[in-house]
Design a protein around this motif. Structure first.
Motif, short mmCIF file in Angstrom:
data_model
loop_
_atom_site.label_atom_id
_atom_site.label_comp_id
_atom_site.label_asym_id
_atom_site.label_seq_id
_atom_site.Cartn_x
_atom_site.Cartn_y
_atom_site.Cartn_z
N ALA A 31 0.86 -1.19 0.00
CA ALA A 31 0.00 0.00 0.00
C ALA A 31 0.89 1.24 0.00
O ALA A 31 2.00 1.21 0.53
CB ALA A 31 -0.91 -0.01 1.23
N PRO A 32 0.43 2.32 -0.61
CA PRO A 32 1.28 3.51 -0.71
C PRO A 32 1.74 4.02 0.66
O PRO A 32 0.95 4.09 1.61
CB PRO A 32 0.37 4.54 -1.40
CG PRO A 32 -0.63 3.72 -2.13
CD PRO A 32 -0.86 2.51 -1.28
N VAL A 33 3.00 4.39 0.74
CA VAL A 33 3.59 4.99 1.94
C VAL A 33 3.54 6.51 1.74
O VAL A 33 3.97 7.03 0.71
CB VAL A 33 5.03 4.51 2.14
CG1 VAL A 33 5.71 5.30 3.26
CG2 VAL A 33 5.06 3.03 2.44
N SER A 34 3.04 7.22 2.73
CA SER A 34 2.89 8.66 2.58
C SER A 34 4.14 9.43 2.97
O SER A 34 4.38 10.53 2.48
CB SER A 34 1.71 9.15 3.41
OG SER A 34 1.94 8.91 4.80
N LEU A 35 4.95 8.86 3.88
CA LEU A 35 6.10 9.59 4.43
C LEU A 35 7.11 8.59 4.97
O LEU A 35 6.74 7.59 5.58
CB LEU A 35 5.63 10.52 5.55
CG LEU A 35 6.69 11.27 6.36
CD1 LEU A 35 7.42 12.27 5.48
CD2 LEU A 35 6.04 11.98 7.55
N CYS A 36 8.40 8.84 4.73
CA CYS A 36 9.43 7.98 5.31
C CYS A 36 10.68 8.79 5.64
O CYS A 36 10.99 9.78 4.99
CB CYS A 36 9.78 6.82 4.37
SG CYS A 36 10.71 7.28 2.90
N TYR A 37 11.35 8.35 6.70
CA TYR A 37 12.65 8.91 7.11
C TYR A 37 13.63 7.75 7.18
O TYR A 37 13.31 6.70 7.75
CB TYR A 37 12.55 9.58 8.48
CG TYR A 37 11.68 10.81 8.52
CD1 TYR A 37 12.19 12.06 8.16
CD2 TYR A 37 10.35 10.72 8.91
CE1 TYR A 37 11.39 13.19 8.19
CE2 TYR A 37 9.54 11.84 8.96
CZ TYR A 37 10.07 13.07 8.59
OH TYR A 37 9.27 14.18 8.63
N ASN A 38 14.83 7.92 6.63
CA ASN A 38 15.78 6.82 6.56
C ASN A 38 17.21 7.29 6.83
O ASN A 38 17.57 8.44 6.54
CB ASN A 38 15.75 6.16 5.18
CG ASN A 38 14.41 5.53 4.88
OD1 ASN A 38 14.15 4.41 5.27
ND2 ASN A 38 13.57 6.26 4.16
N MET A 39 18.02 6.37 7.36
CA MET A 39 19.45 6.56 7.47
C MET A 39 20.13 5.36 6.85
O MET A 39 19.74 4.21 7.10
CB MET A 39 19.90 6.70 8.93
CG MET A 39 21.41 6.95 9.05
SD MET A 39 22.01 6.99 10.76
CE MET A 39 22.02 5.23 11.14
N ALA A 40 21.16 5.59 6.04
CA ALA A 40 21.82 4.51 5.32
C ALA A 40 23.32 4.48 5.62
O ALA A 40 23.96 5.53 5.75
CB ALA A 40 21.60 4.66 3.82
N HIS A 41 23.85 3.26 5.74
CA HIS A 41 25.29 3.02 5.78
C HIS A 41 25.68 2.34 4.47
O HIS A 41 25.95 1.14 4.42
CB HIS A 41 25.66 2.11 6.95
CG HIS A 41 25.65 2.78 8.28
ND1 HIS A 41 24.63 2.61 9.20
CD2 HIS A 41 26.54 3.63 8.87
CE1 HIS A 41 24.90 3.31 10.29
NE2 HIS A 41 26.04 3.95 10.11
N HIS A 57 4.22 6.82 -2.21
CA HIS A 57 4.99 5.94 -3.10
C HIS A 57 4.80 4.48 -2.71
O HIS A 57 4.67 4.15 -1.54
CB HIS A 57 6.47 6.31 -3.07
CG HIS A 57 7.11 6.23 -1.71
ND1 HIS A 57 6.94 7.23 -0.76
CD2 HIS A 57 7.89 5.29 -1.13
CE1 HIS A 57 7.60 6.89 0.33
NE2 HIS A 57 8.18 5.72 0.14
N LYS A 58 4.78 3.62 -3.71
CA LYS A 58 4.67 2.18 -3.49
C LYS A 58 6.00 1.47 -3.73
O LYS A 58 6.13 0.26 -3.53
CB LYS A 58 3.60 1.57 -4.39
CG LYS A 58 2.18 2.00 -4.06
CD LYS A 58 1.16 1.21 -4.83
CE LYS A 58 1.12 -0.24 -4.38
NZ LYS A 58 0.03 -1.00 -5.06
#
Length: 293
Positions: free
Chosen positions: A15-25, A70-71
Motif C-alpha cells: 500500500a502507498p507509503v505517505s512519508l518515510c525517514y531513513n538513514m543509510a550506511h 509511493h509504493k
C-alpha cells in the motif's frame, strides 16, 4: 587495485507509503589501505531532504526523507575505490603480543587507543558474552598464545566446523542457536567470532562491506551476483585493528571493501528508518555488483 561498486536497494510496498525517514550506511569509508575516489547516490522518488554525515564510529551516513505517496523506494549507490594490498603473512609472522599480555594492558590501559578498544569488550545490541561462547574459544586464546595467530586459528575453526546455509538463521537468531546448529551466514559467523572473543577478553568489532567474487574460469561474471559481506577485526597495540573473515578462512586483503564498522550489525545496517501510513506487506530486493576497473 581499483573497484567499482553498485548497490541497489529496492522496497516494494503493498500500500502507498505517505512519508518515510531513513538513514543509510551505504557509502564507503577511507581506511589505512582503502580510498574512495567517487560516489553517487540516486533515490527514487526524489527526497525532499538529504544530507551526509558521520556516525559515532566515523562511518559515512546519509539521511533522507520522502514526503510523497509511493509504493516503491529505490536507492542506487555507485562508488569507486582504490585498495592497496596488505602483507598479511608479515602481520602474523611479526606479531609477538600474547593474549595474556593484551588482557593485562586492557586491565590498566595507558593510551587512548587501549581505552577506546575496551568498548569492544562489552555486550552490544546483538552480541552478548556467555560461558558457552567462552568455552568454545578459550582453548585457543590461552595467556601464552599470540593474539593474531590465535585469531587466525579461530577463524579456521569456525570455517571448518560451520556450514554456510542462508536458510537456517535470520537477523535475530541468537548466537547460542548458531553455535548449537553449526550453520548460518557471514553475519552469524562474524557475530559468533566477536561474541567468543569478547567472552575471553579480546576486543573485537564488526566489519561490514563487500567481497569481490570471481566466476569460474571461462564463465562470465553475473551482474548483481555479489553481496554485502561481514567479517570481524581484533585489536592489538602492535598493529591496530586486524581483520579476519571466518566465512572464507582468510585475512581480508584487496578483495574486501569496507563500508562501515561497529559493535555489531545493528550499528551498521545498510538501511534503517520509519514509514508512515500504508506500507502493508513489503518486499525487499538487493543487488550488489563489484567490478575491477
Amino acid at each position: 587495485m581499483r573497484y567499482r561498486v553498485r548497490h541497489i536497494t529496492e522496497y516494494s510496498y503493498g500500500a502507498p507509503v505517505s512519508l518515510c525517514y531513513n538513514m543509510a550506511h551505504l557509502l564507503p569509508r577511507d581506511t589505512h589501505n582503502q580510498r574512495c575516489i567517487y560516489q553517487k547516490v540516486q533515490i527514487n522518488p526524489p527526497p525532499v531532504y538529504q544530507s551526509e554525515g558521520e556516525d559515532y564510529f566515523g562511518n559515512q551516513t546519509f539521511y533522507f526523507s520522502i514526503q510523497e505517496a509511493h509504493k516503491k523506494l529505490v536507492i542506487d549507490v555507485r562508488t569507486d575505490f582504490e585498495i592497496s594490498a596488505i602483507d598479511v603473512t608479515a602481520l602474523l609472522k611479526n606479531s609477538l603480543l600474547t593474549c595474556g599480555e593484551l588482557r593485562a594492558l586492557l586491565d590498566m590501559p595507558t593510551t587512548p587507543e587501549l581505552r577506546m578498544a575496551k568498548e569492544y569488550l562489552l555486550d552490544s545490541p546483538q552480541i552478548r558474552r556467555s560461558d558457552d561462547l567462552k568455552d568454545y574459544a578459550q582453548s585457543l586464546f590461552t595467556d601464552q598464545a599470540c593474539v593474531l595467530q590465535a585469531a587466525m586459528d579461530f577463524t579456521h575453526k569456525i570455517f571448518s566446523e560451520f556450514k554456510f546455509d542462508p536458510n537456517t538463521t535470520t537477523v535475530a537468531t541468537p548466537l547460542e542457536q548458531v553455535l548449537k546448529q553449526r550453520s548460518g551466514v557471514c553475519q552469524d559467523f562474524a557475530h559468533l567470532a566477536i561474541g567468543c572473543l569478547r567472552s575471553v577478553g579480546i576486543p573485537a568489532r564488526y566489519m561490514s562491506g563487500y567481497l569481490e567474487t570471481l566466476p569460474p574460469p571461462g564463465q562470465e561474471k553475473l551482474v548483481g551476483a555479489d553481496a554485502s559481506h561481514a567479517w570481524f577485526a581484533v585489536y592489538t597495540p602492535e598493529f591496530g585493528w586486524v581483520e579476519f573473515d571466518p566465512t572464507n578462512d582468510v585475512m581480508p586483503n584487496e578483495q574486501h571493501i569496507v563500508t562501515a564498522w561497529g559493535r555489531d550489525y545493528a550499528d551498521v545496517s545498510p538501511l534503517q528508518g520509519v514509514i508512515f501510513e500504508g506500507g502493508g506487506s513489503q518486499q525487499l530486493s538487493v543487488s550488489v555488483d563489484v567490478r575491477r576497473v
